[in-house]
Structure formats: C-alpha cells, structure tokens
Design a protein around this motif. Structure first.
Motif, PDB file in Angstrom:
ATOM      1  N   LEU A 232       0.681  -1.213  -0.029  1.00 37.54           N
ATOM      2  CA  LEU A 232       0.083  -0.106  -0.062  1.00 37.54           C
ATOM      3  C   LEU A 232       0.961   1.564  -0.016  1.00 37.54           C
ATOM      4  N   GLU A 233       1.853   1.481   0.730  1.00 37.81           N
ATOM      5  CA  GLU A 233       2.722   2.476   0.788  1.00 37.81           C
ATOM      6  C   GLU A 233       3.422   2.638  -0.657  1.00 37.81           C
ATOM      7  N   GLY A 234       3.775   1.734  -1.301  1.00 38.20           N
ATOM      8  CA  GLY A 234       4.506   1.902  -2.537  1.00 38.20           C
ATOM      9  C   GLY A 234       3.536   2.539  -3.442  1.00 38.20           C
ATOM     10  N   ILE A 235       2.040   1.858  -3.546  1.00 35.42           N
ATOM     11  CA  ILE A 235       1.068   2.238  -4.507  1.00 35.42           C
ATOM     12  C   ILE A 235       0.813   3.737  -4.476  1.00 35.42           C
ATOM     13  N   ALA A 236       0.658   4.122  -2.819  1.00 39.02           N
ATOM     14  CA  ALA A 236       0.375   5.428  -2.409  1.00 39.02           C
ATOM     15  C   ALA A 236       1.401   6.529  -2.888  1.00 39.02           C
ATOM     16  N   SER A 237       2.341   5.989  -2.777  1.00 44.64           N
ATOM     17  CA  SER A 237       3.807   6.991  -3.100  1.00 44.64           C
ATOM     18  C   SER A 237       3.695   6.999  -4.864  1.00 44.64           C
ATOM     19  N   PHE A 238       3.465   5.989  -5.357  1.00 45.42           N
ATOM     20  CA  PHE A 238       3.375   6.056  -7.004  1.00 45.42           C
ATOM     21  C   PHE A 238       2.185   6.906  -7.333  1.00 45.42           C
ATOM     22  N   LEU A 239       1.115   6.690  -6.709  1.00 45.52           N
ATOM     23  CA  LEU A 239      -0.209   7.662  -7.148  1.00 45.52           C
ATOM     24  C   LEU A 239      -0.055   9.103  -6.660  1.00 45.52           C
ATOM     25  N   SER A 240       0.758   9.295  -5.767  1.00 44.75           N
ATOM     26  CA  SER A 240       0.933  10.721  -5.432  1.00 44.75           C
ATOM     27  C   SER A 240       1.527  11.595  -6.501  1.00 44.75           C
ATOM     28  N   GLY A 241       1.892  10.955  -7.447  1.00 44.21           N
ATOM     29  CA  GLY A 241       2.391  11.966  -8.881  1.00 44.21           C
ATOM     30  C   GLY A 241       1.116  12.165  -9.543  1.00 44.21           C
ATOM     31  N   TYR A 242       0.100  11.772  -9.207  1.00 40.20           N
ATOM     32  CA  TYR A 242      -1.420  11.793 -10.093  1.00 40.20           C
ATOM     33  C   TYR A 242      -2.479  12.526  -9.255  1.00 40.20           C
ATOM     34  N   PRO A 243      -2.094  13.453  -8.339  1.00 38.30           N
ATOM     35  CA  PRO A 243      -3.059  14.057  -7.502  1.00 38.30           C
ATOM     36  C   PRO A 243      -4.761  13.929  -8.273  1.00 38.30           C
ATOM     37  N   GLN A 244      -4.788  13.874  -9.373  1.00 39.38           N
ATOM     38  CA  GLN A 244      -6.264  14.164  -9.903  1.00 39.38           C
ATOM     39  C   GLN A 244      -7.016  12.671  -9.881  1.00 39.38           C
ATOM     40  N   ILE A 245      -6.122  11.633  -9.585  1.00 38.70           N
ATOM     41  CA  ILE A 245      -6.596  10.320  -9.509  1.00 38.70           C
ATOM     42  C   ILE A 245      -7.366   9.743  -8.271  1.00 38.70           C
ATOM     43  N   PRO A 273      -9.950  -8.326   6.362  1.00 38.79           N
ATOM     44  CA  PRO A 273      -9.401  -7.588   7.293  1.00 38.79           C
ATOM     45  C   PRO A 273     -10.235  -6.860   8.131  1.00 38.79           C
ATOM     46  N   ASP A 274      -9.957  -6.159   9.294  1.00 40.31           N
ATOM     47  CA  ASP A 274     -10.589  -5.695  10.142  1.00 40.31           C
ATOM     48  C   ASP A 274     -11.029  -4.310   9.541  1.00 40.31           C
ATOM     49  N   LYS A 275     -12.217  -3.903   9.873  1.00 40.59           N
ATOM     50  CA  LYS A 275     -12.995  -2.637   9.413  1.00 40.59           C
ATOM     51  C   LYS A 275     -12.235  -1.247   9.814  1.00 40.59           C
ATOM     52  N   LYS A 276     -11.990  -1.385  10.900  1.00 42.13           N
ATOM     53  CA  LYS A 276     -11.430  -0.255  11.699  1.00 42.13           C
ATOM     54  C   LYS A 276      -9.728  -0.135  11.143  1.00 42.13           C
ATOM     55  N   ALA A 277      -9.139  -1.108  10.916  1.00 42.10           N
ATOM     56  CA  ALA A 277      -8.026  -1.334  10.462  1.00 42.10           C
ATOM     57  C   ALA A 277      -7.898  -0.485   8.935  1.00 42.10           C
ATOM     58  N   VAL A 278      -8.951  -0.937   8.248  1.00 44.41           N
ATOM     59  CA  VAL A 278      -9.121  -0.323   6.827  1.00 44.41           C
ATOM     60  C   VAL A 278      -9.406   0.813   6.860  1.00 44.41           C
ATOM     61  N   GLU A 279     -10.195   1.518   7.645  1.00 44.42           N
ATOM     62  CA  GLU A 279     -10.263   2.835   7.798  1.00 44.42           C
ATOM     63  C   GLU A 279      -9.064   3.498   7.993  1.00 44.42           C
ATOM     64  N   GLN A 280      -8.384   3.070   8.934  1.00 49.00           N
ATOM     65  CA  GLN A 280      -7.220   3.818   9.235  1.00 49.00           C
ATOM     66  C   GLN A 280      -6.050   3.822   8.023  1.00 49.00           C
ATOM     67  N   LEU A 281      -6.369   2.733   7.442  1.00 53.97           N
ATOM     68  CA  LEU A 281      -5.383   2.694   6.342  1.00 53.97           C
ATOM     69  C   LEU A 281      -5.727   3.946   5.041  1.00 53.97           C
ATOM     70  N   LYS A 282      -6.831   3.912   4.961  1.00 58.01           N
ATOM     71  CA  LYS A 282      -7.591   4.633   3.723  1.00 58.01           C
ATOM     72  C   LYS A 282      -7.005   6.243   4.372  1.00 58.01           C
ATOM     73  N   LYS A 283      -7.290   6.599   5.566  1.00 52.81           N
ATOM     74  CA  LYS A 283      -7.034   8.115   5.913  1.00 52.81           C
ATOM     75  C   LYS A 283      -5.323   8.299   5.638  1.00 52.81           C
ATOM     76  N   LYS A 284      -4.845   6.943   6.010  1.00 54.18           N
ATOM     77  CA  LYS A 284      -3.348   7.089   6.171  1.00 54.18           C
ATOM     78  C   LYS A 284      -2.847   7.512   4.660  1.00 54.18           C
ATOM     79  N   TYR A 285      -3.261   6.799   3.736  1.00 49.51           N
ATOM     80  CA  TYR A 285      -2.712   7.059   2.427  1.00 49.51           C
ATOM     81  C   TYR A 285      -3.632   7.638   1.606  1.00 49.51           C
ATOM     82  N   HIS A 286      -4.730   8.045   1.964  1.00 49.83           N
ATOM     83  CA  HIS A 286      -5.609   9.205   1.285  1.00 49.83           C
ATOM     84  C   HIS A 286      -6.429   8.168   0.291  1.00 49.83           C
ATOM     85  N   PHE A 287      -6.949   7.063   0.619  1.00 51.95           N
ATOM     86  CA  PHE A 287      -7.637   6.322  -0.311  1.00 51.95           C
ATOM     87  C   PHE A 287      -8.987   6.500   0.146  1.00 51.95           C
ATOM     88  N   TYR A 288     -10.002   5.795  -0.528  1.00 50.24           N
ATOM     89  CA  TYR A 288     -11.355   5.987  -0.345  1.00 50.24           C
ATOM     90  C   TYR A 288     -12.001   4.785  -0.150  1.00 50.24           C
TER      91      TYR A 288
END
Length: 288
Positions: A232-245, A273-288
C-alpha cells in the motif's frame, strides 16, 4: 454486430462506478489473482459449476452424460473433469440447478437490449453500464462496438480493467469510454507476479499513459493483508504523482469461495481485514 463471450449481466449495481449501473461481465482473463472472487471468469471456455448442496441425487446427469463423467459415491456427487466433453447436457437436464453452465456466446445487440432496459435508472441516478470481467479488454472489438452504441444512446460507460493488455487496445477504446476503473494490485513486480502470475511493468506504464491522456480514471486496490499488505505504501507513493486520480481500497472478502468449491478447485482462504484497520489505512494513504 459482434460476438461477445460473457458469463453474467448484473443489474442495479451500486459498487462499480457512479450511480445505478448494469455490469456486463466478460469471460476470460490473463491474470490469475489468488484472491479472485469470480473464478468462473478466468477461463474463456464454458464451464460447469457443481453445487452439491442443491443436488437431489436423481441421477439424471449420469444418464445424460455420454462421457461417464458423473458419479455418485459415499462422498457425494462428483464430476471427473478429465472425462467431461463439455456438451452441457447434464446442466440442461438438472432442474434442481445443482449443475450450472457458466459462459455464453451472444451478440452485442442482445447485450445492448439488456443495457437499455435500465436507461431510466441510469438517467435518474447518474449511472450507466460497466464492462468488467474477467478482463473485458481481451475482447476489444465487441467492447468497442458496445461502447460506441452506448455513446450514441447517451449511456455513461465504465471499463473495469487490470490494464494487462497492449496500449493500442486501451488507445482504441479511450475516446469512447467515460471512466476507467483501473486495478493496481501491487507495486513491486515480484509481489505482483506472486499474487497474479504476471509482473506489472506493462500495467503501470499503461496507467501512466491513461492518466497523462486526461482520461477519467479511478484506481481500485484490492487489499489482501496476507498477500499484498506490504504494497500500500508503494502504491500510494506512486499515485501521489497523479493527484487528480481517485483511489479506492477494496478489502478482501471470501464470497467467491463457494464458486471455487463449485468448480472443484483449490483456493486461497484469506481473512477479511478488520474494518477499523481498513479505515485507518484509507486515512493514512488518502484512499477512499
């Protein structure tokens, strides 16, 4: 009018693009994701699903099968899939629906008739049709015809793809597609191969080209902690170059396991996976 190989058309979906949608599932895929929840989509050929809990033991399949592929033992109803000649007479005879043929060759106009049925819902909700799979991009010609028909009739389109196709195929459908739902399953090529059977260089390069073309793209990231949880960290870093996505995190579920049983295939038995853990990951990596 083109021939297209599908295995399902699902109406009133709300998870495959904006609004209320009809999802057309194409049969055949060139990835073999270990967590796939539609295992009946992988092979392009028709297949038989066997649901033993529905079987009433009438033996009609045994009488109908010219290859002697069906048997009843103490362990229950079995199919010798090495003997099966795929005539599907057993499925036609099974009124208990214990034997189900999955896969159908049809024509694009028949598919359009199914899509048109729900145009009122599309217009009211901002929805449309999503072409999925399997991998719909492996049947480019019928997909392109369907996309053009939808554009002509004012129906919003989404193409759900893993991107493991030549760029020329994506380039061909690009002008006729309103939204791409693009899977990124791992960032490290070795992890991607371990999870799906192929590396991801072409997938990431196609994503770059799509994003830079100005296409509307939503990235969808399946999250299977035991398999790609480190990615997830690698994907998030890659996608940070495409803020419109926009990027969506899709947690693993086991709802496809019954289909593996019905295909009599082994499968990856992960843990949701645990729902709370998923929500934390979404916030951490700016996923929806």
């Amino acid at each position: 009018m083109q021939t297209v190989n599908i295995f399902n058309i699902q109406h009133f979906s709300v998870h495959d693009g904006p609004g209320v949608r009809t999802v057309v599932f194409f049969k055949g895929c060139n990835l073999h994701c270990r967590w796939c929840h539609n295992p009946e989509s992988i092979h392009k050929e028709k297949e038989i699903l066997l649901y033993p809990d529905r079987c009433i033991g009438c033996g009609a399949c045994v009488k109908q099968c010219p290859a002697g592929a069906h048997s009843f033992t103490e362990g229950g109803h079995r199919i010798d899939r090495n003997k099966c000649i795929h005539c599907f007479r057993c499925c036609e005879e099974c009124y208990a629906d214990a034997l189900v043929c999955v896969g159908e060759e049809t024509d694009t106009e028949t598919v359009m008739d199914e899509i048109r049925r729900n145009k009122g819902y599309f217009d009211h909700s901002g929805g449309g049709v999503t072409f999925s799979g399997g991998e719909c991009m492996l049947q480019t010609e019928p997909l392109l015809e369907l996309l053009k028909s939808c554009r002509k009739e004012g129906i919003h389109t989404a193409v759900d793809t893993a991107g493991n196709v030549p760029w020329s195929s994506l380039e061909e459908v690009l002008p006729w597609t309103d939204l791409f739902l693009y899977d990124i399953k791992a960032f490290d090529p070795k992890v991607h191969k371990a999870c799906t059977g192929v590396t991801n260089e072409r997938i990431l390069e196609n994503f770059r080209r799509l994003a830079e073309s100005g296409a509307a793209v939503t990235v969808r990231i399946p999250y299977v902690p035991e398999l790609n949880g480190t990615q997830l960290e690698g994907i998030a870093s890659f996608l940070s170059g495409y803020p419109q996505i926009r990027a969506e995190l899709l947690p693993y579920h086991s709802m496809g396991n019954s289909k593996y049983h019905a295909l009599e295939e082994t499968f990856f038995a992960g843990t949701a996976p645990d729902k709370k853990a998923v929500e934390q990951l979404k916030k951490k990596y700016h996923f929806y």
